[in-house]
Design a protein around this motif. Structure first.
Motif, PDB file in Angstrom:
ATOM      1  N   THR A  63      28.647  58.938 -11.751  1.00  0.00           N
ATOM      2  CA  THR A  63      29.815  59.824 -11.680  1.00  0.00           C
ATOM      3  C   THR A  63      30.029  60.392 -10.278  1.00  0.00           C
ATOM      4  O   THR A  63      31.143  60.290  -9.733  1.00  0.00           O
ATOM      5  N   PRO A  64      29.009  60.986  -9.626  1.00  0.00           N
ATOM      6  CA  PRO A  64      29.254  61.450  -8.253  1.00  0.00           C
ATOM      7  C   PRO A  64      29.570  60.310  -7.286  1.00  0.00           C
ATOM      8  O   PRO A  64      30.372  60.487  -6.366  1.00  0.00           O
ATOM      9  N   LYS A  66      31.193  57.616  -8.031  1.00  0.00           N
ATOM     10  CA  LYS A  66      32.599  57.275  -8.292  1.00  0.00           C
ATOM     11  C   LYS A  66      33.548  58.233  -7.576  1.00  0.00           C
ATOM     12  O   LYS A  66      34.555  57.833  -6.991  1.00  0.00           O
ATOM     13  N   ASP A  67      33.198  59.523  -7.595  1.00  0.00           N
ATOM     14  CA  ASP A  67      34.051  60.532  -6.952  1.00  0.00           C
ATOM     15  C   ASP A  67      34.003  60.433  -5.434  1.00  0.00           C
ATOM     16  O   ASP A  67      35.029  60.539  -4.763  1.00  0.00           O
ATOM     17  N   LYS A  70      35.442  56.931  -4.422  1.00  0.00           N
ATOM     18  CA  LYS A  70      36.786  56.690  -4.969  1.00  0.00           C
ATOM     19  C   LYS A  70      36.872  55.305  -5.629  1.00  0.00           C
ATOM     20  O   LYS A  70      37.849  54.574  -5.472  1.00  0.00           O
ATOM     21  N   LYS A  72      36.758  53.991  -9.224  1.00  0.00           N
ATOM     22  CA  LYS A  72      36.751  54.329 -10.642  1.00  0.00           C
ATOM     23  C   LYS A  72      36.074  53.264 -11.507  1.00  0.00           C
ATOM     24  O   LYS A  72      35.608  53.556 -12.603  1.00  0.00           O
TER      25      LYS A  72
END
Length: 201
Positions: A63-64, A66-67, A70, A72
């Motif tokens: 999750t981090p 992915k953030d 960028k 997804k």
């Protein structure tokens, strides 16, 4: 097509530690006694536990990542990696029962009292079971908002895994402390976000 290829690649890569262990066991049976060291049973337990922790960390870092990156598409593969964390954790537990406990169930209570890290580890595995069962999209639809709340248990499972590792320290602190620090680094942004007002955890 690209998604399918990525899934196949991740699946095969995730099986590499298992196949490495499998060939080591086969070679051990063939008489190459030094392949897993002087205590092969203990080495198998340690190896599977390490890889369970590796996949747990990978699950938490998606999750981090992915953030930050960028990307997804990373989130699509979180479920498979989480399932491999459960797979290796289950092998770890099975290896303990087979090689260290040697299926002597009456000794289990004594072992837990003398080695409290066993209780911590078993609790972490038990908490992984409902997350594994409810990892499908069908369960996500059925549980709705409760699904996300349930799967936040993975943070607590990570902490239990770290405690399980730290309690086993006998000589070298390096790897247990390293894994604990990595886990805390991964969990820190989530903790900070949960402390902010008007934000979701």
């Amino acid at each position: 097509m690209v998604l399918t290829l990525r899934r196949i690649a991740i699946f095969l890569l995730s099986l590499i530690p298992f196949f490495y262990l499998l060939q080591a066991v086969v070679r051990l049976q063939a008489g190459e006694w030094d392949i897993l060291g002087p205590e092969p049973g203990r080495e198998i337990v340690f190896f599977t536990g390490t890889w369970a922790f590796n996949f747990l960390l990978l699950t938490l870092v998606i999750t981090p990542a992915k953030d930050i990156l960028k990307q997804k598409w990373l989130i699509v593969h979180r479920r498979m990696i989480g399932l491999f964390a459960f797979f290796y954790a289950s092998l770890h537990l099975l290896a303990y029962f087979a090689f260290l406990l040697e299926w002597q169930w009456p000794e289990l209570g004594k072992e837990i009292i003398e080695r409290p890290y066993l209780l911590v580890g078993m609790l972490a595995w038990l908490m992984l079971v409902p997350l594994t069962i409810t990892s499908t999209k069908n369960w996500q639809r059925r549980l709705k908002r409760n699904w996300k709340k349930l799967h936040k248990l993975v943070y607590f499972i990570g902490l239990l895994a770290a405690v399980h590792y730290l309690l086993q320290i006998r000589s070298s602190w390096f790897e247990p402390v390293l894994y604990t620090v990595l886990l805390l680094l991964v969990l820190a942004p989530r903790f900070m976000q949960s402390r902010r007002p008007n934000t979701q955890g």
